[in-house]
Design a protein around this motif. Sequence first.
Motif, PDB file in Angstrom:
ATOM      1  N   THR A 188      28.224   8.468   6.357  1.00  0.00           N
ATOM      2  CA  THR A 188      29.220   9.366   5.770  1.00  0.00           C
ATOM      3  C   THR A 188      28.700  10.796   5.788  1.00  0.00           C
ATOM      4  O   THR A 188      27.496  11.038   5.964  1.00  0.00           O
ATOM      5  CB  THR A 188      29.517   8.960   4.318  1.00  0.00           C
ATOM      6  N   ASP A 189      29.613  11.731   5.568  1.00  0.00           N
ATOM      7  CA  ASP A 189      29.216  13.143   5.493  1.00  0.00           C
ATOM      8  C   ASP A 189      28.246  13.375   4.340  1.00  0.00           C
ATOM      9  O   ASP A 189      27.328  14.193   4.452  1.00  0.00           O
ATOM     10  CB  ASP A 189      30.450  14.039   5.333  1.00  0.00           C
ATOM     11  N   LEU A 190      28.441  12.658   3.241  1.00  0.00           N
ATOM     12  CA  LEU A 190      27.546  12.798   2.097  1.00  0.00           C
ATOM     13  C   LEU A 190      26.139  12.308   2.448  1.00  0.00           C
ATOM     14  O   LEU A 190      25.143  12.959   2.122  1.00  0.00           O
ATOM     15  CB  LEU A 190      28.088  12.018   0.895  1.00  0.00           C
ATOM     16  N   GLN A 191      26.043  11.180   3.150  1.00  0.00           N
ATOM     17  CA  GLN A 191      24.739  10.671   3.572  1.00  0.00           C
ATOM     18  C   GLN A 191      24.071  11.648   4.538  1.00  0.00           C
ATOM     19  O   GLN A 191      22.867  11.901   4.449  1.00  0.00           O
ATOM     20  CB  GLN A 191      24.887   9.295   4.230  1.00  0.00           C
ATOM     21  N   LEU A 192      24.864  12.197   5.443  1.00  0.00           N
ATOM     22  CA  LEU A 192      24.346  13.184   6.396  1.00  0.00           C
ATOM     23  C   LEU A 192      23.800  14.396   5.647  1.00  0.00           C
ATOM     24  O   LEU A 192      22.690  14.856   5.922  1.00  0.00           O
ATOM     25  CB  LEU A 192      25.443  13.605   7.371  1.00  0.00           C
ATOM     26  N   ALA A 193      24.565  14.896   4.697  1.00  0.00           N
ATOM     27  CA  ALA A 193      24.133  16.068   3.929  1.00  0.00           C
ATOM     28  C   ALA A 193      22.868  15.763   3.136  1.00  0.00           C
ATOM     29  O   ALA A 193      21.944  16.593   3.094  1.00  0.00           O
ATOM     30  CB  ALA A 193      25.257  16.523   2.996  1.00  0.00           C
ATOM     31  N   ASN A 194      22.804  14.587   2.528  1.00  0.00           N
ATOM     32  CA  ASN A 194      21.619  14.215   1.746  1.00  0.00           C
ATOM     33  C   ASN A 194      20.378  14.112   2.628  1.00  0.00           C
ATOM     34  O   ASN A 194      19.308  14.601   2.272  1.00  0.00           O
ATOM     35  CB  ASN A 194      21.845  12.900   1.001  1.00  0.00           C
ATOM     36  N   LEU A 195      20.513  13.471   3.783  1.00  0.00           N
ATOM     37  CA  LEU A 195      19.371  13.340   4.689  1.00  0.00           C
ATOM     38  C   LEU A 195      18.932  14.712   5.199  1.00  0.00           C
ATOM     39  O   LEU A 195      17.740  15.020   5.234  1.00  0.00           O
ATOM     40  CB  LEU A 195      19.697  12.406   5.851  1.00  0.00           C
ATOM     41  N   SER A 196      19.881  15.553   5.565  1.00  0.00           N
ATOM     42  CA  SER A 196      19.552  16.902   6.032  1.00  0.00           C
ATOM     43  C   SER A 196      18.815  17.680   4.951  1.00  0.00           C
ATOM     44  O   SER A 196      17.817  18.351   5.227  1.00  0.00           O
ATOM     45  CB  SER A 196      20.818  17.661   6.438  1.00  0.00           C
ATOM     46  N   ASN A 197      19.309  17.594   3.718  1.00  0.00           N
ATOM     47  CA  ASN A 197      18.655  18.297   2.610  1.00  0.00           C
ATOM     48  C   ASN A 197      17.240  17.783   2.387  1.00  0.00           C
ATOM     49  O   ASN A 197      16.331  18.564   2.093  1.00  0.00           O
ATOM     50  CB  ASN A 197      19.477  18.166   1.327  1.00  0.00           C
ATOM     51  N   CYS A 198      17.044  16.481   2.519  1.00  0.00           N
ATOM     52  CA  CYS A 198      15.694  15.905   2.367  1.00  0.00           C
ATOM     53  C   CYS A 198      14.747  16.433   3.438  1.00  0.00           C
ATOM     54  O   CYS A 198      13.598  16.774   3.149  1.00  0.00           O
ATOM     55  CB  CYS A 198      15.752  14.378   2.434  1.00  0.00           C
ATOM     56  N   ILE A 199      15.228  16.502   4.671  1.00  0.00           N
ATOM     57  CA  ILE A 199      14.383  16.990   5.762  1.00  0.00           C
ATOM     58  C   ILE A 199      14.038  18.464   5.547  1.00  0.00           C
ATOM     59  O   ILE A 199      12.875  18.867   5.673  1.00  0.00           O
ATOM     60  CB  ILE A 199      15.060  16.774   7.133  1.00  0.00           C
ATOM     61  N   VAL A 200      15.031  19.280   5.194  1.00  0.00           N
ATOM     62  CA  VAL A 200      14.787  20.703   4.950  1.00  0.00           C
ATOM     63  C   VAL A 200      13.799  20.874   3.799  1.00  0.00           C
ATOM     64  O   VAL A 200      12.865  21.669   3.880  1.00  0.00           O
ATOM     65  CB  VAL A 200      16.113  21.452   4.663  1.00  0.00           C
ATOM     66  N   SER A 201      13.981  20.111   2.728  1.00  0.00           N
ATOM     67  CA  SER A 201      13.069  20.205   1.575  1.00  0.00           C
ATOM     68  C   SER A 201      11.650  19.814   1.962  1.00  0.00           C
ATOM     69  O   SER A 201      10.682  20.462   1.524  1.00  0.00           O
ATOM     70  CB  SER A 201      13.558  19.311   0.438  1.00  0.00           C
ATOM     71  N   SER A 202      11.505  18.765   2.769  1.00  0.00           N
ATOM     72  CA  SER A 202      10.154  18.354   3.179  1.00  0.00           C
ATOM     73  C   SER A 202       9.500  19.422   4.047  1.00  0.00           C
ATOM     74  O   SER A 202       8.293  19.670   3.926  1.00  0.00           O
ATOM     75  CB  SER A 202      10.180  17.007   3.894  1.00  0.00           C
ATOM     76  N   GLN A 203      10.293  20.085   4.896  1.00  0.00           N
ATOM     77  CA  GLN A 203       9.744  21.176   5.714  1.00  0.00           C
ATOM     78  C   GLN A 203       9.247  22.305   4.801  1.00  0.00           C
ATOM     79  O   GLN A 203       8.174  22.852   5.013  1.00  0.00           O
ATOM     80  CB  GLN A 203      10.814  21.717   6.669  1.00  0.00           C
ATOM     81  N   GLU A 204      10.056  22.640   3.800  1.00  0.00           N
ATOM     82  CA  GLU A 204       9.677  23.707   2.873  1.00  0.00           C
ATOM     83  C   GLU A 204       8.424  23.339   2.078  1.00  0.00           C
ATOM     84  O   GLU A 204       7.547  24.181   1.864  1.00  0.00           O
ATOM     85  CB  GLU A 204      10.831  24.015   1.906  1.00  0.00           C
ATOM     86  N   LEU A 205       8.332  22.086   1.633  1.00  0.00           N
ATOM     87  CA  LEU A 205       7.140  21.645   0.893  1.00  0.00           C
ATOM     88  C   LEU A 205       5.886  21.729   1.761  1.00  0.00           C
ATOM     89  O   LEU A 205       4.812  22.141   1.289  1.00  0.00           O
ATOM     90  CB  LEU A 205       7.329  20.218   0.385  1.00  0.00           C
ATOM     91  N   MET A 206       6.000  21.347   3.030  1.00  0.00           N
ATOM     92  CA  MET A 206       4.844  21.433   3.933  1.00  0.00           C
ATOM     93  C   MET A 206       4.431  22.887   4.150  1.00  0.00           C
ATOM     94  O   MET A 206       3.237  23.203   4.186  1.00  0.00           O
ATOM     95  CB  MET A 206       5.158  20.768   5.279  1.00  0.00           C
ATOM     96  N   ARG A 207       5.409  23.767   4.285  1.00  0.00           N
ATOM     97  CA  ARG A 207       5.095  25.193   4.461  1.00  0.00           C
ATOM     98  C   ARG A 207       4.400  25.747   3.220  1.00  0.00           C
ATOM     99  O   ARG A 207       3.437  26.505   3.319  1.00  0.00           O
ATOM    100  CB  ARG A 207       6.363  25.984   4.764  1.00  0.00           C
ATOM    101  N   GLU A 208       4.899  25.369   2.051  1.00  0.00           N
ATOM    102  CA  GLU A 208       4.290  25.842   0.804  1.00  0.00           C
ATOM    103  C   GLU A 208       2.866  25.311   0.662  1.00  0.00           C
ATOM    104  O   GLU A 208       1.951  26.048   0.269  1.00  0.00           O
ATOM    105  CB  GLU A 208       5.147  25.433  -0.398  1.00  0.00           C
TER     106      GLU A 208
END
Length: 166
Positions: free
Chosen positions: A90-110
């Motif tokens: 679903t679009d909601l699942q897609l959005a949640n997975l995308s947000n998780c990936i973006v957040s993990s990228q940000e955490l690694m950068r930090e």
Amino acid sequence: CLALLKELIVDQTLNGEPIPDNVFIVAACNPHCGSSLASHNDGEWLRGSYYVRPLPPTLQLILWDYGSLNKEQEKQYIDVKMKMLNYDITDLQLANLSNCIVSSQELMREYAFQQLKPIYGDSAAKSRSHSCVSQRDIERVLHLYRWLLNCYETTKRNISRKNLHR
């Protein structure tokens, strides 16, 4: 290899022969920004999976730094890649997975920034930490997600078959 690329891109020839006018050469390369290895507490903690060599002077003449994706662009990139893979989610699942990936990228950068800051100072640490994650990492996550989804679907089918044969 770099000499061949220089001949193709700069000289627009191949083995000394001109490339036809209807052939366009498009190329990209990773930026060279010093060592791909950072050390922390006498132990390696960050090593690139590849070594980026500096470009020869003739190729530096045509170098164009297009920068990197900001957080919103990175999310859009992930969304598009997910949609291209045609997952049945679903679009909601897609959005949640995308947000998780973006957040993990940000955490690694930090995390990288905090580790590199004492070594390189604020400015260089910020620059280096931004490139500690890449589009390759996003591709790896998407491949892992596809594999997990396939495992789930296979297991679901096997359970359905077992229930039919009871």
